[in-house]
Design a protein around this motif. Sequence first.
Motif, mmCIF file in Angstrom:
data_model
loop_
_atom_site.group_PDB
_atom_site.id
_atom_site.type_symbol
_atom_site.label_atom_id
_atom_site.label_comp_id
_atom_site.label_asym_id
_atom_site.label_seq_id
_atom_site.Cartn_x
_atom_site.Cartn_y
_atom_site.Cartn_z
ATOM 1 N N ASN A 133 3.959 -9.474 -8.312
ATOM 2 C CA ASN A 133 3.242 -8.602 -7.914
ATOM 3 C C ASN A 133 4.083 -7.530 -7.068
ATOM 4 N N TRP A 134 4.872 -7.840 -6.501
ATOM 5 C CA TRP A 134 5.631 -6.956 -5.699
ATOM 6 C C TRP A 134 6.625 -5.906 -6.601
ATOM 7 N N ASP A 135 7.040 -6.328 -7.663
ATOM 8 C CA ASP A 135 7.805 -5.608 -8.644
ATOM 9 C C ASP A 135 6.852 -4.523 -9.255
ATOM 10 N N ALA A 136 5.610 -5.006 -9.411
ATOM 11 C CA ALA A 136 4.895 -4.353 -10.269
ATOM 12 C C ALA A 136 4.153 -3.319 -9.346
ATOM 13 N N ALA A 137 4.076 -3.505 -8.040
ATOM 14 C CA ALA A 137 3.537 -2.426 -7.099
ATOM 15 C C ALA A 137 4.470 -1.373 -6.910
ATOM 16 N N ILE A 138 6.057 -1.828 -6.806
ATOM 17 C CA ILE A 138 7.017 -0.841 -6.425
ATOM 18 C C ILE A 138 7.397 -0.052 -7.721
ATOM 19 N N ASN A 139 6.915 -0.595 -8.708
ATOM 20 C CA ASN A 139 7.224 0.125 -10.068
ATOM 21 C C ASN A 139 6.101 0.698 -10.676
ATOM 22 N N HIS A 140 4.993 0.900 -10.001
ATOM 23 C CA HIS A 140 3.640 1.266 -10.314
ATOM 24 C C HIS A 140 3.768 2.675 -10.955
ATOM 25 N N PHE A 145 0.713 -13.529 3.464
ATOM 26 C CA PHE A 145 1.668 -12.418 2.746
ATOM 27 C C PHE A 145 1.476 -12.171 1.627
ATOM 28 N N ARG A 146 0.963 -13.393 0.594
ATOM 29 C CA ARG A 146 0.871 -13.400 -0.698
ATOM 30 C C ARG A 146 -0.503 -12.239 -1.128
ATOM 31 N N GLU A 147 -1.724 -12.600 -0.183
ATOM 32 C CA GLU A 147 -2.678 -11.689 -0.289
ATOM 33 C C GLU A 147 -2.301 -10.208 0.010
ATOM 34 N N ALA A 148 -1.430 -10.007 0.870
ATOM 35 C CA ALA A 148 -1.082 -8.444 1.408
ATOM 36 C C ALA A 148 -0.384 -7.792 0.018
ATOM 37 N N VAL A 149 0.274 -8.820 -0.768
ATOM 38 C CA VAL A 149 1.105 -8.020 -1.694
ATOM 39 C C VAL A 149 0.029 -7.788 -2.749
ATOM 40 N N ARG A 150 -0.705 -8.657 -3.130
ATOM 41 C CA ARG A 150 -1.815 -8.487 -4.242
ATOM 42 C C ARG A 150 -2.292 -7.403 -4.004
ATOM 43 N N LEU A 151 -3.086 -7.072 -2.727
ATOM 44 C CA LEU A 151 -3.851 -6.129 -2.536
ATOM 45 C C LEU A 151 -3.393 -4.637 -2.337
#
Length: 221
Positions: free
Chosen positions: A14-21, A199-205
């Motif tokens: 999810n982290w990589d998907a967010a920063i490369n969105h 932490f996990r939920e914050a990344v997902r959101l």
Amino acid sequence: MGFAEELKHDSISNWDAAINHPFVDGLLAGTLSDDELRRYLVQDYQFCDAFTALLGQAVASAPSLSSRLVFARVLGAFASDENTYFQDCFDELDIPEADRNAPTLGRVTRDFDALMRAALTSRSYPDVLAVLLVAEWLYGDWAARAGDPASWPASPKHSEWIRLHNNPEYNAWVTWLREEFDAVEPESPEIRARVTETFREAVRLELAFFDAAQDTSAVPA
């Protein structure tokens, strides 16, 4: 691997998907449409109250004066530079007062606000740090993709949002947050599990919030 890196690795998909969105791609290229930016900023601004309160709770619950002073400095900067950016963009994009201060909230906005306020009311320093760390670290990671400032978009509505999350002071703040989070790694398995889930939920959101900014059915314009 420290606690911060461990939790980032746990959510790396999810982290990589967010920063490369695609939203980030458009922002960095200066091709993000005004409609997308408008939806994003109107919803993002609604976090300012909870985020400011979180910083205040960090001041209150930090274990030392030196840590309290770091949060106090960041709180002052957040109240000035970042708020100025929002107001300037709202003016440029002709966003009415009602949408600035009391828009219809998207589902992801409501969920993220609830997560921030849950950490706030917990008065747990590790939980507060978990939400702050994701918000700041993930933004620092996508902003780092911008590279040389000479190549940033010409429009301030794009480039200033990058600059706010990609400058020496901001990068030092994120590094300090990671170190502070590692320093208060919970020994209790119960607290550790709760902080990990926060932490996990914050990344997902964070990822879902970028999705919503590009989904006209998810976030009112």
